[in-house]
Design a protein around this motif. Sequence first.
Motif, PDB file in Angstrom:
ATOM      1  N   MET A  67       6.802 -12.941  -9.039  1.00 10.89           N
ATOM      2  CA  MET A  67       6.559 -12.691  -7.617  1.00 10.89           C
ATOM      3  C   MET A  67       7.425 -11.555  -7.072  1.00 10.89           C
ATOM      4  SD  MET A  67       4.068 -14.670  -6.947  1.00 10.89           S
ATOM      5  CE  MET A  67       3.933 -14.643  -5.175  1.00 10.89           C
ATOM      6  N   ILE A  68       8.623 -11.397  -7.601  1.00 17.63           N
ATOM      7  CA  ILE A  68       9.482 -10.304  -7.130  1.00 17.63           C
ATOM      8  C   ILE A  68       8.842  -8.956  -7.436  1.00 17.63           C
ATOM      9  CG2 ILE A  68      10.922 -10.314  -9.221  1.00 17.63           C
ATOM     10  CD1 ILE A  68      12.065  -9.461  -5.628  1.00 17.63           C
ATOM     11  N   ALA A  69       8.135  -8.842  -8.556  1.00 19.80           N
ATOM     12  CA  ALA A  69       7.458  -7.592  -8.893  1.00 19.80           C
ATOM     13  C   ALA A  69       6.357  -7.297  -7.875  1.00 19.80           C
ATOM     14  CB  ALA A  69       6.879  -7.666 -10.300  1.00 19.80           C
ATOM     15  N   ILE A  70       5.651  -8.332  -7.462  1.00 16.59           N
ATOM     16  CA  ILE A  70       4.601  -8.166  -6.460  1.00 16.59           C
ATOM     17  C   ILE A  70       5.221  -7.711  -5.140  1.00 16.59           C
ATOM     18  CG2 ILE A  70       2.851  -9.406  -5.113  1.00 16.59           C
ATOM     19  CD1 ILE A  70       2.579 -11.217  -7.702  1.00 16.59           C
ATOM     20  N   LYS A  71       6.287  -8.366  -4.756  1.00 17.60           N
ATOM     21  CA  LYS A  71       6.957  -7.997  -3.506  1.00 17.60           C
ATOM     22  C   LYS A  71       7.417  -6.549  -3.551  1.00 17.60           C
ATOM     23  CE  LYS A  71      10.801  -9.074  -0.453  1.00 17.60           C
ATOM     24  NZ  LYS A  71      11.762 -10.051   0.005  1.00 17.60           N
ATOM     25  N   ARG A  72       8.058  -6.153  -4.616  1.00 20.87           N
ATOM     26  CA  ARG A  72       8.565  -4.773  -4.710  1.00 20.87           C
ATOM     27  C   ARG A  72       7.438  -3.746  -4.737  1.00 20.87           C
ATOM     28  NH1 ARG A  72      13.888  -4.600  -8.576  1.00 20.87           N
ATOM     29  NH2 ARG A  72      15.149  -6.025  -7.329  1.00 20.87           N
ATOM     30  N   ARG A  73       6.315  -4.083  -5.302  1.00 22.76           N
ATOM     31  CA  ARG A  73       5.208  -3.120  -5.377  1.00 22.76           C
ATOM     32  C   ARG A  73       4.471  -3.008  -4.049  1.00 22.76           C
ATOM     33  NH1 ARG A  73       3.221   0.865  -5.123  1.00 22.76           N
ATOM     34  NH2 ARG A  73       1.431   1.620  -6.269  1.00 22.76           N
ATOM     35  N   TYR A  74       4.337  -4.115  -3.347  1.00 26.08           N
ATOM     36  CA  TYR A  74       3.557  -4.118  -2.113  1.00 26.08           C
ATOM     37  C   TYR A  74       4.366  -3.752  -0.871  1.00 26.08           C
ATOM     38  CZ  TYR A  74      -0.845  -5.878  -3.975  1.00 26.08           C
ATOM     39  OH  TYR A  74      -2.040  -5.992  -4.630  1.00 26.08           O
ATOM     40  N   ILE A  75       5.686  -3.882  -0.944  1.00 29.43           N
ATOM     41  CA  ILE A  75       6.501  -3.573   0.225  1.00 29.43           C
ATOM     42  C   ILE A  75       7.319  -2.326  -0.066  1.00 29.43           C
ATOM     43  CG2 ILE A  75       8.345  -4.342   1.771  1.00 29.43           C
ATOM     44  CD1 ILE A  75       7.488  -7.226   1.186  1.00 29.43           C
ATOM     45  N   SER A  76       7.100  -1.304   0.735  1.00 29.73           N
ATOM     46  CA  SER A  76       7.903  -0.087   0.637  1.00 29.73           C
ATOM     47  C   SER A  76       8.421   0.230   2.038  1.00 29.73           C
ATOM     48  CB  SER A  76       7.062   1.065   0.085  1.00 29.73           C
ATOM     49  OG  SER A  76       5.950   1.299   0.924  1.00 29.73           O
ATOM     50  N   THR A  77       9.179   1.276   2.145  1.00 35.00           N
ATOM     51  CA  THR A  77       9.716   1.668   3.446  1.00 35.00           C
ATOM     52  C   THR A  77       8.560   1.840   4.432  1.00 35.00           C
ATOM     53  OG1 THR A  77      11.492   2.832   2.323  1.00 35.00           O
ATOM     54  CG2 THR A  77      11.142   3.380   4.647  1.00 35.00           C
ATOM     55  N   GLY A  78       8.671   1.182   5.542  1.00 33.59           N
ATOM     56  CA  GLY A  78       7.646   1.300   6.570  1.00 33.59           C
ATOM     57  C   GLY A  78       6.535   0.262   6.494  1.00 33.59           C
ATOM     58  N   THR A  79       6.521  -0.568   5.451  1.00 32.85           N
ATOM     59  CA  THR A  79       5.505  -1.613   5.366  1.00 32.85           C
ATOM     60  C   THR A  79       5.839  -2.713   6.365  1.00 32.85           C
ATOM     61  OG1 THR A  79       5.174  -1.200   3.000  1.00 32.85           O
ATOM     62  CG2 THR A  79       4.367  -3.295   3.852  1.00 32.85           C
ATOM     63  N   SER A  80       4.914  -3.009   7.235  1.00 37.09           N
ATOM     64  CA  SER A  80       5.138  -4.089   8.205  1.00 37.09           C
ATOM     65  C   SER A  80       4.773  -5.427   7.572  1.00 37.09           C
ATOM     66  CB  SER A  80       4.280  -3.870   9.453  1.00 37.09           C
ATOM     67  OG  SER A  80       2.912  -4.084   9.159  1.00 37.09           O
ATOM     68  N   LYS A  81       5.279  -6.484   8.178  1.00 37.98           N
ATOM     69  CA  LYS A  81       4.942  -7.820   7.701  1.00 37.98           C
ATOM     70  C   LYS A  81       3.433  -8.051   7.809  1.00 37.98           C
ATOM     71  CE  LYS A  81       7.475 -11.429   8.808  1.00 37.98           C
ATOM     72  NZ  LYS A  81       8.025 -12.642   9.459  1.00 37.98           N
ATOM     73  N   LYS A  82       2.844  -7.595   8.904  1.00 39.60           N
ATOM     74  CA  LYS A  82       1.405  -7.770   9.108  1.00 39.60           C
ATOM     75  C   LYS A  82       0.619  -7.066   7.995  1.00 39.60           C
ATOM     76  CE  LYS A  82      -2.291  -7.151  12.435  1.00 39.60           C
ATOM     77  NZ  LYS A  82      -2.689  -6.696  13.750  1.00 39.60           N
ATOM     78  N   THR A  83       1.016  -5.850   7.653  1.00 38.74           N
ATOM     79  CA  THR A  83       0.341  -5.112   6.578  1.00 38.74           C
ATOM     80  C   THR A  83       0.483  -5.840   5.253  1.00 38.74           C
ATOM     81  OG1 THR A  83       0.683  -3.000   7.694  1.00 38.74           O
ATOM     82  CG2 THR A  83       0.294  -2.925   5.312  1.00 38.74           C
TER      83      THR A  83
END
Length: 155
Positions: A67-83
């Motif tokens: 799951m940490i890999a998914i989090k790191r891939r999907y969340i980058s600088t500027g990614t909002s929680k809603k996105t």
Amino acid sequence: MKVLTLLIVLIFVFIGCKNSKDENNNKLSESYNDISQEHPGKKLMEAYCYACHDVTKTEDNRIAPPMIAIKRRYISTGTSKKTFINDMQRWLKNPNEKDAKMFGAVKRFGVMQKLLYPEDVIEQIADYMFDNAIEEPEWFDAHYKQMRGNMKRYQ
């Protein structure tokens, strides 16, 4: 005079013990509240996701990325929680190779099967993932650094 001194000492001891017990009770109460108010998304992630995305599996014995890999891939600088939540909802409703963001995982494991999880379950899991540290397998950090060095940037 001795009685008065003894009485004053006993009063200070009593007050000191009472304050100490109150502090210990407050600490116990805070610990209990932390446990009892654990984010529901964590429990849902462990129940729904860890069957395939288990952090205890070795790198070679995995059937899906952690799951940490998914989090790191999907969340980058500027990614909002809603996105992030919307991306998780969209992926789980229709996982397919064309829309994949984790190209290496799809190449290694294939596209995950379509899972019919309720939207509120996915939302709570994604909400937890976005705001909290996700447990990492021991091998993950070295693997992540190695893969980042080999990865093309698609953002």
